[in-house]
Motif scaffolding. Structure first.
Motif, PDB file in Angstrom:
ATOM      1  N   GLN A  16       0.852  -1.181   0.000  1.00 18.17           N
ATOM      2  CA  GLN A  16       0.000   0.000   0.000  1.00 18.17           C
ATOM      3  C   GLN A  16       0.894   1.239   0.000  1.00 18.17           C
ATOM      4  OE1 GLN A  16      -3.473   0.077   0.166  1.00 18.17           O
ATOM      5  NE2 GLN A  16      -3.472  -2.129  -0.093  1.00 18.17           N
ATOM      6  N   TYR A  17       0.926   1.932  -1.084  1.00 15.58           N
ATOM      7  CA  TYR A  17       1.694   3.155  -1.116  1.00 15.58           C
ATOM      8  C   TYR A  17       0.998   4.164  -2.009  1.00 15.58           C
ATOM      9  CZ  TYR A  17       3.356   1.525  -5.655  1.00 15.58           C
ATOM     10  OH  TYR A  17       3.411   1.083  -6.951  1.00 15.58           O
ATOM     11  N   ARG A  18       1.252   5.409  -1.734  1.00 18.62           N
ATOM     12  CA  ARG A  18       0.666   6.484  -2.505  1.00 18.62           C
ATOM     13  C   ARG A  18       1.818   7.362  -2.978  1.00 18.62           C
ATOM     14  NH1 ARG A  18      -1.624  11.696  -2.181  1.00 18.62           N
ATOM     15  NH2 ARG A  18      -0.696  12.126  -0.172  1.00 18.62           N
ATOM     16  N   GLU A  19       1.861   7.564  -4.269  1.00 17.60           N
ATOM     17  CA  GLU A  19       2.913   8.394  -4.830  1.00 17.60           C
ATOM     18  C   GLU A  19       2.706   9.841  -4.392  1.00 17.60           C
ATOM     19  OE1 GLU A  19       4.876   9.315  -9.194  1.00 17.60           O
ATOM     20  OE2 GLU A  19       2.958   8.314  -9.082  1.00 17.60           O
ATOM     21  N   PRO A  20       3.758  10.492  -3.897  1.00 18.90           N
ATOM     22  CA  PRO A  20       3.604  11.889  -3.486  1.00 18.90           C
ATOM     23  C   PRO A  20       3.272  12.765  -4.683  1.00 18.90           C
ATOM     24  CG  PRO A  20       5.894  11.169  -3.256  1.00 18.90           C
ATOM     25  CD  PRO A  20       5.106   9.998  -3.693  1.00 18.90           C
ATOM     26  N   GLU A  21       2.438  13.769  -4.437  1.00 22.13           N
ATOM     27  CA  GLU A  21       2.053  14.671  -5.515  1.00 22.13           C
ATOM     28  C   GLU A  21       3.215  15.605  -5.841  1.00 22.13           C
ATOM     29  OE1 GLU A  21      -1.569  16.681  -4.635  1.00 22.13           O
ATOM     30  OE2 GLU A  21      -2.648  14.811  -4.290  1.00 22.13           O
ATOM     31  N   THR A  22       3.560  15.659  -7.114  1.00 22.38           N
ATOM     32  CA  THR A  22       4.612  16.544  -7.590  1.00 22.38           C
ATOM     33  C   THR A  22       4.128  17.244  -8.845  1.00 22.38           C
ATOM     34  OG1 THR A  22       5.610  14.874  -9.014  1.00 22.38           O
ATOM     35  CG2 THR A  22       6.388  14.952  -6.729  1.00 22.38           C
ATOM     36  N   ARG A  23       4.912  18.153  -9.357  1.00 22.96           N
ATOM     37  CA  ARG A  23       4.519  18.843 -10.588  1.00 22.96           C
ATOM     38  C   ARG A  23       4.497  17.896 -11.773  1.00 22.96           C
ATOM     39  NH1 ARG A  23       8.921  19.786 -13.721  1.00 22.96           N
ATOM     40  NH2 ARG A  23      10.925  19.643 -12.681  1.00 22.96           N
ATOM     41  N   VAL A  24       5.194  16.780 -11.667  1.00 26.72           N
ATOM     42  CA  VAL A  24       5.265  15.820 -12.762  1.00 26.72           C
ATOM     43  C   VAL A  24       3.990  14.985 -12.864  1.00 26.72           C
ATOM     44  CG1 VAL A  24       6.536  13.831 -13.649  1.00 26.72           C
ATOM     45  CG2 VAL A  24       7.772  15.709 -12.588  1.00 26.72           C
ATOM     46  N   ASN A  25       3.401  14.594 -11.729  1.00 24.92           N
ATOM     47  CA  ASN A  25       2.246  13.713 -11.782  1.00 24.92           C
ATOM     48  C   ASN A  25       0.914  14.403 -11.498  1.00 24.92           C
ATOM     49  OD1 ASN A  25       2.316  14.052  -9.035  1.00 24.92           O
ATOM     50  ND2 ASN A  25       2.740  11.930  -8.544  1.00 24.92           N
ATOM     51  N   THR A  26       0.878  15.744 -11.462  1.00 24.57           N
ATOM     52  CA  THR A  26      -0.388  16.462 -11.333  1.00 24.57           C
ATOM     53  C   THR A  26      -0.637  17.253 -12.602  1.00 24.57           C
ATOM     54  OG1 THR A  26       0.713  18.315 -10.250  1.00 24.57           O
ATOM     55  CG2 THR A  26      -0.288  16.682  -8.817  1.00 24.57           C
ATOM     56  N   GLU A  39      -1.984  20.368 -15.036  1.00 20.39           N
ATOM     57  CA  GLU A  39      -1.863  21.836 -15.033  1.00 20.39           C
ATOM     58  C   GLU A  39      -3.090  22.447 -14.351  1.00 20.39           C
ATOM     59  OE1 GLU A  39      -0.084  25.484 -15.719  1.00 20.39           O
ATOM     60  OE2 GLU A  39       0.770  23.532 -16.190  1.00 20.39           O
ATOM     61  N   GLU A  40      -4.232  21.866 -14.587  1.00 18.41           N
ATOM     62  CA  GLU A  40      -5.480  22.344 -14.004  1.00 18.41           C
ATOM     63  C   GLU A  40      -5.441  22.233 -12.470  1.00 18.41           C
ATOM     64  OE1 GLU A  40      -9.530  20.365 -14.645  1.00 18.41           O
ATOM     65  OE2 GLU A  40      -9.225  21.592 -16.445  1.00 18.41           O
ATOM     66  N   ASP A  41      -4.943  21.109 -11.966  1.00 22.31           N
ATOM     67  CA  ASP A  41      -4.832  20.917 -10.517  1.00 22.31           C
ATOM     68  C   ASP A  41      -3.861  21.922  -9.906  1.00 22.31           C
ATOM     69  OD1 ASP A  41      -6.612  18.809 -10.577  1.00 22.31           O
ATOM     70  OD2 ASP A  41      -5.048  17.269 -10.612  1.00 22.31           O
ATOM     71  N   ARG A  42      -2.746  22.157 -10.585  1.00 26.89           N
ATOM     72  CA  ARG A  42      -1.755  23.112 -10.063  1.00 26.89           C
ATOM     73  C   ARG A  42      -2.334  24.521 -10.018  1.00 26.89           C
ATOM     74  NH1 ARG A  42       1.653  19.932 -13.194  1.00 26.89           N
ATOM     75  NH2 ARG A  42       1.743  21.452 -14.875  1.00 26.89           N
ATOM     76  N   LYS A  43      -3.063  24.906 -11.044  1.00 26.23           N
ATOM     77  CA  LYS A  43      -3.651  26.250 -11.060  1.00 26.23           C
ATOM     78  C   LYS A  43      -4.705  26.401  -9.973  1.00 26.23           C
ATOM     79  CE  LYS A  43      -2.714  27.731 -15.726  1.00 26.23           C
ATOM     80  NZ  LYS A  43      -1.875  28.883 -15.497  1.00 26.23           N
ATOM     81  N   ALA A  44      -5.443  25.338  -9.674  1.00 28.80           N
ATOM     82  CA  ALA A  44      -6.464  25.385  -8.626  1.00 28.80           C
ATOM     83  C   ALA A  44      -5.827  25.569  -7.250  1.00 28.80           C
ATOM     84  CB  ALA A  44      -7.304  24.122  -8.659  1.00 28.80           C
ATOM     85  N   GLN A  45      -4.583  25.165  -7.091  1.00 24.59           N
ATOM     86  CA  GLN A  45      -3.902  25.270  -5.807  1.00 24.59           C
ATOM     87  C   GLN A  45      -3.136  26.584  -5.645  1.00 24.59           C
ATOM     88  OE1 GLN A  45      -1.444  21.800  -5.510  1.00 24.59           O
ATOM     89  NE2 GLN A  45      -3.175  20.417  -5.378  1.00 24.59           N
ATOM     90  N   GLU A  46      -3.003  27.348  -6.700  1.00 23.80           N
ATOM     91  CA  GLU A  46      -2.274  28.610  -6.619  1.00 23.80           C
ATOM     92  C   GLU A  46      -3.018  29.594  -5.733  1.00 23.80           C
ATOM     93  OE1 GLU A  46      -1.546  30.219 -10.501  1.00 23.80           O
ATOM     94  OE2 GLU A  46      -0.238  28.567 -11.055  1.00 23.80           O
ATOM     95  N   GLN A  47      -2.274  30.354  -4.962  1.00 25.95           N
ATOM     96  CA  GLN A  47      -2.848  31.375  -4.104  1.00 25.95           C
ATOM     97  C   GLN A  47      -2.146  32.693  -4.375  1.00 25.95           C
ATOM     98  OE1 GLN A  47      -2.456  30.085  -0.073  1.00 25.95           O
ATOM     99  NE2 GLN A  47      -3.955  28.458  -0.304  1.00 25.95           N
ATOM    100  N   VAL A  48      -2.925  33.744  -4.475  1.00 25.14           N
ATOM    101  CA  VAL A  48      -2.376  35.072  -4.720  1.00 25.14           C
ATOM    102  C   VAL A  48      -2.069  35.723  -3.381  1.00 25.14           C
ATOM    103  CG1 VAL A  48      -2.829  37.352  -5.719  1.00 25.14           C
ATOM    104  CG2 VAL A  48      -3.684  35.291  -6.848  1.00 25.14           C
ATOM    105  N   VAL A  49      -0.859  36.254  -3.264  1.00 19.80           N
ATOM    106  CA  VAL A  49      -0.445  36.931  -2.041  1.00 19.80           C
ATOM    107  C   VAL A  49      -0.336  38.410  -2.348  1.00 19.80           C
ATOM    108  CG1 VAL A  49       1.392  37.166  -0.328  1.00 19.80           C
ATOM    109  CG2 VAL A  49       0.821  34.915  -1.256  1.00 19.80           C
TER     110      VAL A  49
END
Length: 82
Positions: free
Chosen positions: A51-61, A63-73
């Motif tokens: 039982q293992y879960r691959e860590p989320e990285t920019r390679v396996n996520t 573009e849509e998921d990455r943009k949804a996680q972006e936060q404006v400071v």
């Protein structure tokens, strides 16, 4: 298949039959995984899948998921009281 064909001892493992510690080894034979006690001869096929879960990285996520996680400071200018 989780184990290699070369038998390997599992540190701290206790045999379910004779309760001896550090005598259990695991290995793969004919595509099946086994655990075996070298003290009493107990042998059992293992049906446990790792039982293992691959860590989320920019390679396996996506573009849509990455943009949804972006936060404006917004950086605020310092006031006169600081």
């Amino acid at each position: 298949m989780a184990f290699s064909k070369t038998p390997r001892f599992i540190a701290g493992a206790i045999c379910p039959r004779c309760s001896t510690m550090d005598k259990v080894r695991v290995y793969n034979e004919d595509g099946k995984d086994y655990r075996e006690c070298v003290e009493c001869g107990f042998k059992q096929e293992q049906h446990i899948q790792p039982q293992y879960r691959e860590p989320e990285t920019r390679v396996n996520t996506s573009e849509e998921d990455r943009k949804a996680q972006e936060q404006v400071v917004k950086i605020l200018p310092m006031g006169d009281d600081h």
